[in-house]
Design a protein around this motif. Structure first.
Motif, mmCIF file in Angstrom:
data_model
loop_
_atom_site.group_PDB
_atom_site.id
_atom_site.type_symbol
_atom_site.label_atom_id
_atom_site.label_comp_id
_atom_site.label_asym_id
_atom_site.label_seq_id
_atom_site.Cartn_x
_atom_site.Cartn_y
_atom_site.Cartn_z
ATOM 1 N N VAL A 25 0.835 -1.202 0.000
ATOM 2 C CA VAL A 25 0.000 0.000 0.000
ATOM 3 C C VAL A 25 0.874 1.258 0.000
ATOM 4 O O VAL A 25 0.601 2.230 -0.731
ATOM 5 N N CYS A 26 1.938 1.237 0.798
ATOM 6 C CA CYS A 26 2.832 2.413 0.863
ATOM 7 C C CYS A 26 3.526 2.668 -0.467
ATOM 8 O O CYS A 26 3.698 3.826 -0.876
ATOM 9 N N ILE A 27 3.923 1.605 -1.167
ATOM 10 C CA ILE A 27 4.583 1.774 -2.460
ATOM 11 C C ILE A 27 3.606 2.339 -3.488
ATOM 12 O O ILE A 27 3.965 3.211 -4.303
ATOM 13 N N ILE A 28 2.359 1.869 -3.471
ATOM 14 C CA ILE A 28 1.352 2.394 -4.399
ATOM 15 C C ILE A 28 1.140 3.890 -4.161
ATOM 16 O O ILE A 28 1.090 4.694 -5.103
ATOM 17 N N VAL A 305 20.505 -1.576 2.969
ATOM 18 C CA VAL A 305 20.153 -0.424 2.124
ATOM 19 C C VAL A 305 18.692 -0.508 1.701
ATOM 20 O O VAL A 305 17.972 0.500 1.690
ATOM 21 N N LEU A 306 18.228 -1.713 1.368
ATOM 22 C CA LEU A 306 16.828 -1.878 0.989
ATOM 23 C C LEU A 306 15.901 -1.631 2.176
ATOM 24 O O LEU A 306 14.880 -0.943 2.055
ATOM 25 N N ILE A 307 16.258 -2.188 3.324
ATOM 26 C CA ILE A 307 15.406 -2.045 4.507
ATOM 27 C C ILE A 307 15.296 -0.586 4.940
ATOM 28 O O ILE A 307 14.228 -0.120 5.345
ATOM 29 N N ILE A 308 16.398 0.157 4.850
ATOM 30 C CA ILE A 308 16.385 1.568 5.257
ATOM 31 C C ILE A 308 15.990 2.469 4.095
ATOM 32 O O ILE A 308 15.260 3.456 4.269
ATOM 33 N N GLY A 309 16.461 2.131 2.888
ATOM 34 C CA GLY A 309 16.264 3.011 1.740
ATOM 35 C C GLY A 309 14.851 3.037 1.201
ATOM 36 O O GLY A 309 14.358 4.101 0.789
ATOM 37 N N VAL A 310 14.162 1.903 1.178
ATOM 38 C CA VAL A 310 12.797 1.871 0.637
ATOM 39 C C VAL A 310 11.856 2.769 1.437
ATOM 40 O O VAL A 310 11.142 3.601 0.855
ATOM 41 N N PRO A 311 11.809 2.662 2.778
ATOM 42 C CA PRO A 311 10.954 3.600 3.529
ATOM 43 C C PRO A 311 11.341 5.061 3.313
ATOM 44 O O PRO A 311 10.472 5.942 3.261
ATOM 45 N N LEU A 312 12.649 5.302 3.172
ATOM 46 C CA LEU A 312 13.105 6.678 2.986
ATOM 47 C C LEU A 312 12.630 7.233 1.648
ATOM 48 O O LEU A 312 12.112 8.356 1.570
ATOM 49 N N LEU A 313 12.790 6.449 0.582
ATOM 50 C CA LEU A 313 12.334 6.910 -0.734
ATOM 51 C C LEU A 313 10.824 7.089 -0.767
ATOM 52 O O LEU A 313 10.313 8.020 -1.405
ATOM 53 N N ILE A 314 10.106 6.210 -0.076
ATOM 54 C CA ILE A 314 8.652 6.359 0.007
ATOM 55 C C ILE A 314 8.299 7.685 0.671
ATOM 56 O O ILE A 314 7.450 8.446 0.189
ATOM 57 N N SER A 315 8.974 7.993 1.775
ATOM 58 C CA SER A 315 8.679 9.240 2.495
ATOM 59 C C SER A 315 9.032 10.460 1.651
ATOM 60 O O SER A 315 8.340 11.487 1.699
ATOM 61 N N LEU A 316 10.101 10.366 0.864
ATOM 62 C CA LEU A 316 10.496 11.502 0.032
ATOM 63 C C LEU A 316 9.502 11.751 -1.092
ATOM 64 O O LEU A 316 9.200 12.915 -1.420
ATOM 65 N N LEU A 416 7.619 12.760 7.792
ATOM 66 C CA LEU A 416 7.265 11.595 6.985
ATOM 67 C C LEU A 416 8.369 10.540 7.016
ATOM 68 O O LEU A 416 8.087 9.338 6.999
ATOM 69 N N SER A 417 9.638 10.989 7.072
ATOM 70 C CA SER A 417 10.751 10.037 7.221
ATOM 71 C C SER A 417 10.641 9.313 8.551
ATOM 72 O O SER A 417 10.876 8.092 8.639
ATOM 73 N N LEU A 418 10.299 10.053 9.600
ATOM 74 C CA LEU A 418 10.122 9.456 10.916
ATOM 75 C C LEU A 418 9.040 8.375 10.887
ATOM 76 O O LEU A 418 9.251 7.251 11.370
ATOM 77 N N MET A 419 7.881 8.700 10.317
ATOM 78 C CA MET A 419 6.789 7.727 10.261
ATOM 79 C C MET A 419 7.183 6.515 9.427
ATOM 80 O O MET A 419 6.847 5.370 9.774
ATOM 81 N N ALA A 420 7.909 6.749 8.343
ATOM 82 C CA ALA A 420 8.327 5.628 7.495
ATOM 83 C C ALA A 420 9.295 4.710 8.233
ATOM 84 O O ALA A 420 9.205 3.484 8.133
ATOM 85 N N MET A 421 10.226 5.301 9.004
ATOM 86 C CA MET A 421 11.215 4.488 9.716
ATOM 87 C C MET A 421 10.595 3.744 10.905
ATOM 88 O O MET A 421 11.020 2.638 11.241
ATOM 89 N N LEU A 422 9.596 4.345 11.535
ATOM 90 C CA LEU A 422 8.977 3.699 12.697
ATOM 91 C C LEU A 422 7.923 2.667 12.317
ATOM 92 O O LEU A 422 7.698 1.705 13.059
ATOM 93 N N TYR A 423 7.286 2.836 11.114
ATOM 94 C CA TYR A 423 6.142 1.975 10.836
ATOM 95 C C TYR A 423 6.147 1.321 9.454
ATOM 96 O O TYR A 423 5.236 0.557 9.148
ATOM 97 N N ILE A 424 7.129 1.619 8.604
ATOM 98 C CA ILE A 424 7.309 0.844 7.369
ATOM 99 C C ILE A 424 8.556 -0.019 7.486
ATOM 100 O O ILE A 424 8.548 -1.193 7.096
ATOM 101 N N LEU A 425 9.615 0.562 8.057
ATOM 102 C CA LEU A 425 10.856 -0.196 8.235
ATOM 103 C C LEU A 425 10.645 -1.493 9.040
ATOM 104 O O LEU A 425 11.185 -2.538 8.672
#
Length: 831
Positions: A25-28, A305-316, A416-425
């Motif tokens: 859902v987050c990627i969409i 990198v995938l675990i940290i980077g994907v949520p980060l790119l989503i938030s950006l 948004l980075s914070l929310m992505a790291m706490l709840y997508i990561l």
């Protein structure tokens, strides 16, 4: 913060139970946001950084609606033959005006300026002279007559004083005449270089239009074959319009370049750091007898990198999607925020993932490690991110849009980075660790290190740090602000060469005028009078060269027409004086021709080159007062001085009129930013402190956590003084951001130390100290990409950020631990 984490705990549990749904859902949503984020354009005009309701901005909009903001394209023709140049120019003008642009369903250019109809003005120049100029001409002729009479006296003796007065009068007349009657064609002194001006139909903000126009013009010049007109003919085109396109292209290339270099270096650093960290934990946990080889760990190096980077790119993508709907455009300062936010946002992921790995290496299962990390490290991340975001959001209260837009985008990106790291990561951790087993962790239970290791040389480090800070405070008066706009703009050799080439044809020394639009002709006269009085009274630091109105030159009413014709008739009578009739003088001959007007001159008969400055889009005589500066407006101080002299004119009735020009708006922007920046920095600092006080619920600990930020900031100022670095309107934007970012390290160390208890600082540094070092370095790398841009202003942002974050990191891993250790030794630490 603990209460907030408890409130959001059901969301974390849902993410743990349904990780694939959460990530999908987050990627969409990210793809949808990314579509709109890609629609964002960059506005390079620094004048647009003022609020839309600023008086000078409103005046500029009114001027644009009335006159139009035309930026011309110059074509320079050079050959030894004037006739060949003229023939080529005539053909070029016709073919250029016929160039059709299908996208607009219109031609590329609406008009051209080349030949000036000067013959009419030569015969009617005095009709277009101002009242003062007519008085000067009358006085000049009377002096000539008197001089001729005296010279006819056999007892005449020349004392020399009168000759100087006559020379001054002649020079005044010459200046006015040359303004009214320039050369017929815009050429240099030997007539080998000729300039044609074209006015585009499109806006300079339409980049596609500019690119198509210049491509089409390249093809046109090639098809015309200038050498067919003369073997030595050379034709170039460009000007400010082409430089605008080059600057925008350069900024976009810089953004992409800094994005590539910054992000690639961050990714490489994160991969290497977690590879060694995880592999060392794995070796210790298995005593070197693990079932997975080094090669297995190397193959899994991209996993962090995938675990940290994907949520980060989503938030950006979410951040810039929101930016599209809220702002709709980026400015020069915010155009690089994607790279900056990448370096900032990854910090929270590093802290979360590193703590998770440590807990898993201690034998916890994935579920417990996620919950424990969220409880302990999550609180520090929340405090850090909320403080940073709030500090950046404070910038939104600034009128200077460089501050406010930077604050909105970066503050939103942090949250948004914070929310992505706490709840997508965490969802990705479950997928890669528990479901796929791509994170290799030893299952053997281990105990945490409980030994005691003091931080060495604590008292010495604290003393040196405080002494250094005191020195900086003592010499802080040496900090300077960069006012020269030219030093902050990129240089383009091709444009500079073209400007030098075209500059050989310089038929007007008056540049960068400011306009004031009045409502009545009487107001025009009153405004011009006030400005001329200011010009005459300012003898110490004058900034006004001249004040001009068409009403002063061209009579509007019949009574004014008759009055001017009467004055010209009186001048014609002076030429009938016997002492002037026989004189053969070039200046007198010009005046004889200029005084031939006997009937009112219609506005239509006046050449465009003379009246275009004063005519509205509708073809009517505009009620404009035009003010020309006597100083170079590239210098910020002089630009502000000119703005202060002409920006506001208040009539006797109390009605105010505001000057309009891009230079006035830019000076107002610089003045506003200079005024607001101390308040923004101070408000940010105060807010951070109160947020610390709220978070720690302790006056003592809030001070302790803030000291690395304060000391680091002073050390930054010390480096600026040592290396001669200056503040400017670019890097001042990032200073409040440094405050928000810089407190991050102190918050994490203080929280972890309070969690571990006394005698734990060395242990805290070996764990959280590594994480804050990695987080700060990745943030610095995000900014470091700006160091390699071609734009000096963007470079200064990179320099300020790298040095500022570097100094706050240095104080966090040296000064803060030493201070805590020293306070602990004194038994001043309380929990």
């Amino acid at each position: 913060m603990k209460q907030l984490l408890r409130l959001l705990k059901p969301l974390l549990k849902f993410n743990y139970s349904h990780p694939y749904w959460v990530v999908s859902v987050c990627i969409i949503l990210a793809v949808l946001s990314g579509y709109y984020a890609l629609q964002l354009k960059v506005d390079t005009d620094i004048a647009n950084l003022l609020p839309e309701d600023h008086p000078n901005v409103l005046a500029l909009e009114k001027l644009s609606e009335s006159v139009g903001g035309e930026t011309e394209m110059l074509v320079v023709i050079n050959s030894p033959s004037f006739e060949a140049n003229k023939a080529f120019a005539d053909t070029l003008i016709q073919r250029s005006l016929d160039l059709y642009y299908p996208r607009y369903e219109d031609t590329f250019f609406k008009r051209a300026e080349f030949r000036r109809e000067t013959e009419f003005v030569k015969n009617n120049a005095l009709y277009l002279a101002s009242e003062n100029e007519l008085e000067e001409v009358t006085q000049y002729l009377e002096d000539e007559i008197q001089q001729a009479k005296e010279e006819a006296n056999p007892f005449y003796f020349d004392l020399g004083d009168e000759e100087e007065e006559e020379t001054a009068g002649a020079e005044n007349f010459e200046d006015s005449y040359n303004m009214l009657v320039p050369s017929e064609y815009p050429v240099n002194e030997d007539s080998t270089i000729m300039v044609v001006r074209f006015f585009p139909t499109g806006s300079k903000s339409d980049i596609k239009y500019l690119e198509d126009m210049f491509d089409e013009y390249d093809s046109l010049l090639a098809s015309m074959n200038p050498q067919a007109y003369h073997p030595e003919m050379e034709v170039r085109f460009g000007g400010r319009l082409k430089r605008h396109l080059e600057e925008l292209t350069s900024i976009m290339n810089d953004v992409l370049g800094s994005f590539a270099s910054g992000i690639s270096s961050v990714i490489l650093l994160v991969m290497l750091y977690f590879f060694f960290k995880k592999y060392i934990h794995y070796r210790k946990g298995t005593n070197g007898n693990g079932s997975y080889s080094v090669w297995s760990h190397i193959l899994r190096m991209p996993v962090p990198v995938l675990i940290i980077g994907v949520p980060l790119l989503i938030s950006l993508t979410w951040t810039f999607g929101i930016t599209y709907f809220y702002l709709g455009i980026l400015n020069t300062m915010t155009s690089v925020l994607f790279v900056i936010l990448f370096g900032l946002g990854i910090d929270y992921g590093i802290h979360y993932y590193a703590r998770y790995i440590e807990l898993r290496s201690l034998g916890m299962n994935a579920h417990d490690a996620v919950m424990k990390t969220n409880e302990k490290t999550g609180e520090a991340i929340l405090v850090s991110a909320f403080t940073t975001a709030a500090a950046l959001y404070i910038l939104m209260f600034a009128d200077f849009r460089g501050f406010s837009e930077f604050g909105f985008i970066s503050g939103t990106g942090i949250l948004l980075s914070l929310m992505a790291m706490l709840y997508i990561l965490p969802a990705l951790l479950v997928i890669f660790d528990e479901r796929l087993n791509w994170i290799l962790i030893s299952d053997e239970q281990k105990e945490e290190y409980t030994g005691v290791h003091r931080y060495p040389y604590a008292r010495t480090i604290v003393t040196v740090g405080l002494v250094a800070s005191a020195f900086v405070i003592g010499f802080s008066g040496n900090l300077r602000f960069q006012y020269d706009f030219g030093e902050l703009e990129p240089t383009f050799p091709e444009y500079e060469e073209f400007r030098s080439f075209a500059g050989q044809v310089d038929d007007n020394s008056k540049r960068n005028p400011a306009y004031i639009i009045a409502e009545t002709n009487e107001q025009v006269e009153e405004i011009a009078g006030i400005l001329k009085e200011r010009m005459d009274s300012d003898t110490t630091s004058p900034t006004i060269k001249s004040v001009e109105t068409l009403q002063e030159r061209y009579p509007i009413h019949e009574a004014q027409e008759q009055q001017k014709l009467q004055k010209i008739a009186e001048i014609r009578e002076l030429f009938k004086d016997p002492f002037l009739v026989e004189q053969e003088d070039e200046d007198l001959e010009k005046l004889r021709m200029a005084a031939q007007t006997t009937e009112p001159v219609s506005l239509d008969s006046i050449p465009n080159y003379l009246k275009s400055r004063f005519i509205t889009k509708d073809g009517e005589v505009g009620r404009f007062v035009i003010i020309y500066p006597s100083v170079g407006l590239g210098d910020g101080k002089k630009s502000i001085a000119f703005k202060n002299d002409v920006s506001v004119v208040t009539l006797d009735s109390g009605k105010e009129f505001h000057a309009a020009s891009t230079s006035i708006v830019a000076a107002s922007m610089l003045d506003l930013m200079r005024t607001e920046s101390p308040y923004m920095v101070g408000a940010t600092f105060i807010f951070i402190y109160f947020f610390m006080l709220f978070s720690f619920r302790s006056f003592r600990w809030s001070i302790i956590a803030m000291l690395p930020l304060l000391v680091g900031l002073l050390w930054l100022f010390g480096l600026m003084m040592i290396f001669g670095l200056q503040f400017n309107f670019y890097n001042l934007v990032v200073l409040p951001a440094i405050l928000g970012i810089g407190e991050d390290s102190g918050v994490h160390l203080a929280h972890r130390y309070r969690e571990e208890g006394k005698n734990s600082m060395w242990q805290v540094l070996s764990s959280t100290g590594q994480h804050i070092t990695m987080g700060s370095i990745t943030t610095m790398l995000g900014f470091a990409g700006l160091l390699f841009t071609n734009h000096p202003g963007l470079q200064s942002i990179g320099v300020m950020a790298v040095l500022g974050i570097g100094m706050t990191l240095l104080t966090s891993i040296t000064f803060l631990p030493a201070l805590i250790q020293w306070l602990e030794d004194k038994d001043w630490i309380r929990f």
